[in-house]
Design an enzyme around this catalytic site. Structure first.
Site, mmCIF file in Angstrom:
data_model
loop_
_atom_site.group_PDB
_atom_site.id
_atom_site.type_symbol
_atom_site.label_atom_id
_atom_site.label_comp_id
_atom_site.label_asym_id
_atom_site.label_seq_id
_atom_site.Cartn_x
_atom_site.Cartn_y
_atom_site.Cartn_z
ATOM 1 N N ASP A 166 0.823 -1.201 0.000
ATOM 2 C CA ASP A 166 0.000 0.000 0.000
ATOM 3 C C ASP A 166 0.862 1.258 0.000
ATOM 4 O OD1 ASP A 166 -2.023 -1.789 0.182
ATOM 5 O OD2 ASP A 166 -2.604 -1.295 2.222
ATOM 6 N N CYS A 185 2.121 -6.967 6.040
ATOM 7 C CA CYS A 185 1.275 -5.898 5.529
ATOM 8 C C CYS A 185 -0.090 -6.022 6.219
ATOM 9 C CB CYS A 185 1.209 -5.912 4.009
ATOM 10 S SG CYS A 185 0.762 -4.310 3.281
ATOM 11 N N ASP A 186 -1.154 -5.453 5.660
ATOM 12 C CA ASP A 186 -2.416 -5.482 6.399
ATOM 13 C C ASP A 186 -3.552 -6.218 5.711
ATOM 14 O OD1 ASP A 186 -1.985 -2.861 4.924
ATOM 15 O OD2 ASP A 186 -4.122 -2.734 5.254
ATOM 16 N N LYS A 187 -3.563 -6.316 4.377
ATOM 17 C CA LYS A 187 -4.639 -7.054 3.713
ATOM 18 C C LYS A 187 -4.366 -8.557 3.676
ATOM 19 C CE LYS A 187 -5.981 -2.875 2.851
ATOM 20 N NZ LYS A 187 -4.708 -2.185 3.099
ATOM 21 N N CYS A 233 4.209 -1.470 8.451
ATOM 22 C CA CYS A 233 4.069 -0.121 9.008
ATOM 23 C C CYS A 233 4.137 -0.123 10.535
ATOM 24 C CB CYS A 233 2.756 0.487 8.562
ATOM 25 S SG CYS A 233 2.687 0.868 6.800
ATOM 26 N N GLU A 246 -7.350 3.208 -0.571
ATOM 27 C CA GLU A 246 -7.190 4.099 0.574
ATOM 28 C C GLU A 246 -6.487 5.372 0.109
ATOM 29 O OE1 GLU A 246 -5.030 1.471 3.199
ATOM 30 O OE2 GLU A 246 -3.146 2.474 2.750
ATOM 31 N N SER A 261 -6.062 5.044 4.828
ATOM 32 C CA SER A 261 -4.952 4.371 5.495
ATOM 33 C C SER A 261 -5.091 4.574 6.996
ATOM 34 C CB SER A 261 -3.628 4.971 5.014
ATOM 35 O OG SER A 261 -2.581 4.646 5.894
#
Length: 616
Positions: free
Chosen positions: A114, A155-157, A223, A487, A515
């Site tokens: 991202d 990551c986040d997804k 992140c 985002e 985000s």
């Protein structure tokens, strides 16, 4: 690949007709030889490294596996090493305890970054990536009949897609977050900087932008602030599928390679022996716990997309089985924010680890009665038992704060409804609001952009055209409109920098998402989205937009005139019908995955992902 040809091997339990058993190639130790199989003879096993340390006589035993998320940035750099460490720990335990399981080679899914894609058309693939990881993990688990899994996620997804597949297959599994990146240091000021710092320098000169870009994200890891990655890893751990103490250590923390792998195997053995499956762990109570901690940590608005998807995969309707939107807002009003973390504070997740870890925050919320301590976790303990064993220290009142004296008095998220969001679901991160709200109310003048790119161009080329109390509206960026619901960290960062520079408030409203690093008076997930002709599609420049945090309302004053609203709606429909059913302001797509997303995407309140056909 090494392939073993088998003919009528009763000892191996193979079929009577010729068969081929294939094992991924790995380096043998110097003295090792390979397996030879001859008709009428037993399987002889020597040279364990050549075959992942496995006995080929286990060919029909239940399968254990490791899966990792890979992608195109430093978010994923630490994953392969940890996958290998977990694979070796599983292999050792299977051999040591002669477990009746077979370990197969690791598998990897594909994610995107991202941070690299924000502000570009490619950002539309981010949420699509969650769906693809879900598909790949599902195929791996189902095709190989995986009976036990350790997933290393980054990551986040990708973690959400991985977990959704785990829950749908109900495979005993435990999650290991790869870990957050450490903050960078600005060589000029000596201060800490991170990804969001770099985005907020977008309007500076080339030298400043280059300096921040080169130093904001040193090393490896996802992140580092309380952005979406750490929001979701916190969520998954409190949910019960990752040990609490494994969330906050940095990606390069040596425990992730030397200590955690064996502890994860302990979890998987415990779950297997006790018959604990993910759907025993993910319940309405554990989902409420996970949301509670996410709010108390000022977490990302994306948690409202991902929690719905995780609940759905577990057979749970978040809004009816866990809590309603009104109950969510009531909880957020009562919950304080207990952490001084980026993007609304000063510290990073690695600082949480230095001051007691996630378990210290969970301990505070348990003691204050905000959590159900009886929910089951992957360790075999209840949430309360796990926290007692970890024995975290008291809040240091610098990074982590006590409930009775919090960092912020009210929780981080709020859901809004009104004539711009008639079904609710529009989301605001209260913890990130930096100004513009008087008596709980913001009133702004609409400035409309049909997409993210025109706004970025306006901010770049004509920043002085933006005024105090403007309400920027970005539309046609929803789950189906973009498609992919990107985002908007790039425009929110530019707006934040402009507001701080000019000491003004510019709000933002969109059918896209944000985000976890976005701050300011920003409202996302507005639905029905513009692509479907929702109210946000009918807003015009100069309209008056009101955000009322006292009543959780999002309204366009002009829509109080029913006849005016109907005229605008009729004009929108006519424009779409005259363009083959697609409104002229919608960007056409030809890419396979984007076309699939446009055709199948659910609204944000249902997770924003691709609709899954019902089983038949």
């Amino acid at each position: 690949m090494f392939c073993v040809f088998a003919f009528g091997l009763a000892a191996a339990g193979l079929k009577e007709h010729p068969a081929v058993v294939c094992f991924p190639a790995m380096s043998a130790d110097p003295s090792g030889t390979f397996v030879s199989i001859n008709p009428g003879r037993d399987v002889q096993r020597v040279g364990t490294a050549a075959f992942l340390g496995e006995d080929v006589r286990k060919i029909h035993d239940p399968v254990w596996a490791v899966i990792g998320n890979l992608g195109d940035s430093q978010c994923y750099l630490g994953v392969t090493g940890k996958v290998q460490a977990v694979q070796e720990a599983l292999s050792r335990r299977i051999a040591r305890d002669d477990l009746a399981v077979r370990l197969i080679a690791p598998a990897f899914t594909l994610g995107v970054s991202d941070g690299q894609l924000n502000g570009t058309p490619q950002m539309r693939f981010s949420l699509v990536g969650r769906e693809l990881v879900h598909d790949i993990a599902d195929v791996h688990l189902a095709a190989n009949q995986v009976a036990g899994l350790v997933a290393v996620v980054a990551c986040d997804k990708p973690p959400v897609g991985t977990l959704a597949a785990v829950l749908e297959n109900n495979t005993p599994a435990v999650i290991l977050s790869d870990g957050p990146i450490r903050p960078g240091i600005d060589p000029e000021s000596g201060g800490r900087i991170d990804l969001v710092s770099a985005f907020q320098m977008a309007d500076q000169d080339d030298d400043v932008r280059a300096r921040f870009a080169l130093h904001a994200c040193p090393g490896q890891g996802s992140c580092g602030g309380m952005f979406t990655y750490n929001t979701m890893q916190t969520f998954i751990a409190v949910l019960g599928l990752e040990p609490l103490h494994m969330v906050s250590p940095a990606s390069d923390d040596p425990r992730r390679m030397s200590v955690f792998p064996d502890q994860l195997v302990d979890c998987l053995v415990t779950m297997t022996e006790r018959g604990i499956r993910p759907r025993h762990i993910v319940t309405p109570s554990s989902l409420r716990n996970a949301l509670t901690v996410a709010i108390a940590m000022g977490g990302s608005t994306n948690v409202l997309l991902h929690s719905v998807e995780i609940a759905r995969a577990a057979g749970i309707d978040l809004w009816s089985d866990v809590l309603s939107q009104d109950e969510f807002n009531d909880l957020a009003r009562r919950l304080p924010v207990l952490v001084n973390l980026r993007p609304f504070g000063d510290f990073s997740m690695v600082d949480v680890d230095d001051h007691g870890g996630l378990q210290a925050i969970v301990h505070e919320l348990l003691a204050a009665g905000f959590l159900d301590g009886e929910t089951l976790t992957c360790t075999g303990e209840t949430l309360a038992e796990q926290v007692r064993r970890l024995d975290p220290p008291a809040p240091d009142q610098d990074v982590i704060y006590p409930v009775e004296k919090p960092f912020k008095d009210t929780g981080g998220l709020r859901l809004l409804r009104g004539n711009l969001a008639p079904e609710g679901g529009a989301i605001l991160k209260v913890a990130g609001v930096e100004g513009g709200v008087q008596g709980g109310i913001f009133t702004g003048k609409a400035r409309v952009f049909n997409g993210e790119r025109p706004l970025i161009e306006a901010l770049d080329g004509h920043p002085d055209s933006f005024e105090d109390n403007d309400m920027v509206v970005i539309r046609y960026e929803g789950p189906r409109g973009a498609p992919g619901m990107p985002e908007l960290l790039d425009p929110t960062s530019r707006i934040t920098a402009l507001c701080r520079q000019k000491h003004i408030t510019i709000a933002l409203m969109t059918d896209a998402r944000f985000s976890g690093g976005s701050v300011g008076l920003v409202v996302g997930h507005v639905a029905p989205e513009a692509f479907l002709g929702g109210p946000i599609a009918l807003v015009e420049d100069g309209d008056t937009i009101v955000i009322d945090l006292n009543t959780d309302r999002l309204e366009c004053v002009q829509f109080g005139d029913f006849d005016l609203y109907e005229r605008r709606a009729a004009a929108w429909r006519a424009a779409a019908e005259g363009n083959g059913g697609l409104h002229p302001d919608v960007t056409p797509v030809t890419d396979r995955m984007l076309a699939r997303m446009r055709a199948t995407a659910l609204p944000a309140l249902l997770g924003g992902g691709m609709a899954t056909p019902l089983a038949t």
